[in-house]
Design a protein around this motif. Sequence first.
Motif, PDB file in Angstrom:
ATOM      1  N   LEU A  28      28.744  31.822  20.648  1.00  0.00           N
ATOM      2  CA  LEU A  28      29.090  33.156  20.142  1.00  0.00           C
ATOM      3  C   LEU A  28      30.566  33.465  20.389  1.00  0.00           C
ATOM      4  O   LEU A  28      31.252  34.005  19.511  1.00  0.00           O
ATOM      5  CB  LEU A  28      28.210  34.213  20.797  1.00  0.00           C
ATOM      6  CG  LEU A  28      28.511  35.670  20.403  1.00  0.00           C
ATOM      7  CD1 LEU A  28      28.328  35.879  18.904  1.00  0.00           C
ATOM      8  CD2 LEU A  28      27.632  36.638  21.191  1.00  0.00           C
ATOM      9  N   ALA A  29      31.058  33.117  21.569  1.00  0.00           N
ATOM     10  CA  ALA A  29      32.470  33.364  21.878  1.00  0.00           C
ATOM     11  C   ALA A  29      33.381  32.590  20.933  1.00  0.00           C
ATOM     12  O   ALA A  29      34.405  33.107  20.477  1.00  0.00           O
ATOM     13  CB  ALA A  29      32.751  32.976  23.328  1.00  0.00           C
ATOM     14  N   ILE A  35      36.264  34.721  13.910  1.00  0.00           N
ATOM     15  CA  ILE A  35      36.148  35.900  13.049  1.00  0.00           C
ATOM     16  C   ILE A  35      37.329  36.842  13.269  1.00  0.00           C
ATOM     17  O   ILE A  35      37.932  37.359  12.322  1.00  0.00           O
ATOM     18  CB  ILE A  35      34.809  36.609  13.300  1.00  0.00           C
ATOM     19  CG1 ILE A  35      33.643  35.751  12.778  1.00  0.00           C
ATOM     20  CG2 ILE A  35      34.785  37.992  12.644  1.00  0.00           C
ATOM     21  CD1 ILE A  35      32.270  36.217  13.221  1.00  0.00           C
ATOM     22  N   TYR A  36      37.691  37.058  14.535  1.00  0.00           N
ATOM     23  CA  TYR A  36      38.824  37.940  14.829  1.00  0.00           C
ATOM     24  C   TYR A  36      40.144  37.321  14.387  1.00  0.00           C
ATOM     25  O   TYR A  36      41.108  38.040  14.102  1.00  0.00           O
ATOM     26  CB  TYR A  36      38.870  38.271  16.321  1.00  0.00           C
ATOM     27  CG  TYR A  36      38.067  39.497  16.681  1.00  0.00           C
ATOM     28  CD1 TYR A  36      38.656  40.766  16.658  1.00  0.00           C
ATOM     29  CD2 TYR A  36      36.727  39.410  17.028  1.00  0.00           C
ATOM     30  CE1 TYR A  36      37.917  41.899  16.974  1.00  0.00           C
ATOM     31  CE2 TYR A  36      35.984  40.531  17.356  1.00  0.00           C
ATOM     32  CZ  TYR A  36      36.588  41.776  17.330  1.00  0.00           C
ATOM     33  OH  TYR A  36      35.863  42.895  17.639  1.00  0.00           O
ATOM     34  N   ALA A  37      40.202  35.995  14.335  1.00  0.00           N
ATOM     35  CA  ALA A  37      41.444  35.328  13.919  1.00  0.00           C
ATOM     36  C   ALA A  37      41.652  35.376  12.415  1.00  0.00           C
ATOM     37  O   ALA A  37      42.750  35.080  11.926  1.00  0.00           O
ATOM     38  CB  ALA A  37      41.422  33.874  14.389  1.00  0.00           C
ATOM     39  N   ASP A  38      40.628  35.761  11.671  1.00  0.00           N
ATOM     40  CA  ASP A  38      40.729  35.855  10.216  1.00  0.00           C
ATOM     41  C   ASP A  38      41.177  37.267   9.843  1.00  0.00           C
ATOM     42  O   ASP A  38      40.390  38.212   9.941  1.00  0.00           O
ATOM     43  CB  ASP A  38      39.362  35.544   9.580  1.00  0.00           C
ATOM     44  CG  ASP A  38      39.419  35.479   8.059  1.00  0.00           C
ATOM     45  OD1 ASP A  38      40.421  35.947   7.478  1.00  0.00           O
ATOM     46  OD2 ASP A  38      38.454  34.983   7.452  1.00  0.00           O
ATOM     47  N   ARG A  47      34.176  42.682   9.519  1.00  0.00           N
ATOM     48  CA  ARG A  47      34.107  42.055  10.845  1.00  0.00           C
ATOM     49  C   ARG A  47      32.794  42.376  11.554  1.00  0.00           C
ATOM     50  O   ARG A  47      32.168  41.494  12.163  1.00  0.00           O
ATOM     51  CB  ARG A  47      35.300  42.512  11.681  1.00  0.00           C
ATOM     52  CG  ARG A  47      35.405  41.849  13.035  1.00  0.00           C
ATOM     53  CD  ARG A  47      36.708  42.237  13.703  1.00  0.00           C
ATOM     54  NE  ARG A  47      37.848  41.592  13.055  1.00  0.00           N
ATOM     55  CZ  ARG A  47      39.117  41.895  13.327  1.00  0.00           C
ATOM     56  NH1 ARG A  47      39.387  42.844  14.199  1.00  0.00           N
ATOM     57  NH2 ARG A  47      40.095  41.258  12.722  1.00  0.00           N
ATOM     58  N   GLU A  48      32.363  43.622  11.510  1.00  0.00           N
ATOM     59  CA  GLU A  48      31.126  44.020  12.179  1.00  0.00           C
ATOM     60  C   GLU A  48      29.927  43.258  11.624  1.00  0.00           C
ATOM     61  O   GLU A  48      29.054  42.811  12.370  1.00  0.00           O
ATOM     62  CB  GLU A  48      30.919  45.528  12.012  1.00  0.00           C
ATOM     63  CG  GLU A  48      29.689  46.063  12.723  1.00  0.00           C
ATOM     64  CD  GLU A  48      29.473  47.552  12.475  1.00  0.00           C
ATOM     65  OE1 GLU A  48      28.697  48.159  13.224  1.00  0.00           O
ATOM     66  OE2 GLU A  48      30.075  48.087  11.523  1.00  0.00           O
ATOM     67  N   LEU A  49      29.886  43.089  10.309  1.00  0.00           N
ATOM     68  CA  LEU A  49      28.789  42.371   9.668  1.00  0.00           C
ATOM     69  C   LEU A  49      28.788  40.901  10.082  1.00  0.00           C
ATOM     70  O   LEU A  49      27.741  40.329  10.402  1.00  0.00           O
ATOM     71  CB  LEU A  49      28.922  42.493   8.150  1.00  0.00           C
ATOM     72  CG  LEU A  49      27.885  41.760   7.296  1.00  0.00           C
ATOM     73  CD1 LEU A  49      26.493  42.326   7.532  1.00  0.00           C
ATOM     74  CD2 LEU A  49      28.251  41.864   5.818  1.00  0.00           C
ATOM     75  N   PRO A 199      30.353  34.032   2.806  1.00  0.00           N
ATOM     76  CA  PRO A 199      30.322  32.601   2.492  1.00  0.00           C
ATOM     77  C   PRO A 199      31.458  31.818   3.136  1.00  0.00           C
ATOM     78  O   PRO A 199      31.357  30.600   3.282  1.00  0.00           O
ATOM     79  CB  PRO A 199      30.435  32.580   0.961  1.00  0.00           C
ATOM     80  CG  PRO A 199      30.021  33.932   0.511  1.00  0.00           C
ATOM     81  CD  PRO A 199      30.465  34.859   1.588  1.00  0.00           C
ATOM     82  N   ALA A 200      32.556  32.495   3.492  1.00  0.00           N
ATOM     83  CA  ALA A 200      33.675  31.802   4.130  1.00  0.00           C
ATOM     84  C   ALA A 200      33.378  31.462   5.581  1.00  0.00           C
ATOM     85  O   ALA A 200      34.005  30.566   6.143  1.00  0.00           O
ATOM     86  CB  ALA A 200      34.940  32.655   4.040  1.00  0.00           C
TER      87      ALA A 200
END
Length: 260
Positions: A28-29, A35-38, A47-49, A199-200
């Motif tokens: 998860l980490a 995700i945060y880097a995108d 982001r939340e989704l 999808p990404a």
Amino acid sequence: MNTTRHLEPAPAAPTTLPGPQRPPAEALAMYTQKIYADPRTERSGARELLLAFAYALTVADVPASAIIKTASKALGRHPKTGRWRIKPLIAADLPRYAAPGSETYITGRCKAPRHRPYVPRDASAQQRHRAQSDDRNTERVCGTSATLHVTERDPATGWHTLHSYCTRHRAEAQRVEHQLAQQNAAAPEPVPNRGGLLPAHFKADWQQVYRWATASPRWTPPSWGISADEWPTPGQTPPPIARQRLRLIPAPTSVDPDTP
């Protein structure tokens, strides 16, 4: 490490991961960091989704058939409507092109050529001096609030540019519209500029998931692709498509709208 799991179109238990697996918290980490880097996830509000799906696929470690339900529980209900939030959040990530004015009210000033300098009525000497730097004079355009808008489609991307005119310059708007007719007809389907982040980051039958979330059983992906990683950005190097993604998420077949 290969973290991809395979999936049948209907909900089914995920297959066993080959090779060593990361502990759920570590996995998860790792994906939270990705995700945060995108930067696209921040701009789109997705982001939340994405984090909810990452949680369902790692720490929750639920069967494949319960992934969407688990993500829905993590997202909760809308505080005002009491409805589960997952469907509108997925629908907001629908791959699409948002043309100018499709999401906000169109405003603009008339761009028809100006033949005489702009001078405010009953202007003082100081106001007349300031008017010299007014864009109506520097750009030599009408500048009146526009109500007519002509669309120009880019020959490479299909993206729209609006040319605005006031009613006094309706003939100029019609001339420009006629001039652009052939170019617009030959322009390609617009490159999407909204959505496509699920999808990404995750593998799934996203066409079916998007259809479920939007209640649009005939929706089909853009010709440019369903993932935002596949879409070219004018003037920039195309992003790499080989991003490592989590295991596949099953498309929902039937979900009670009053349950996650």
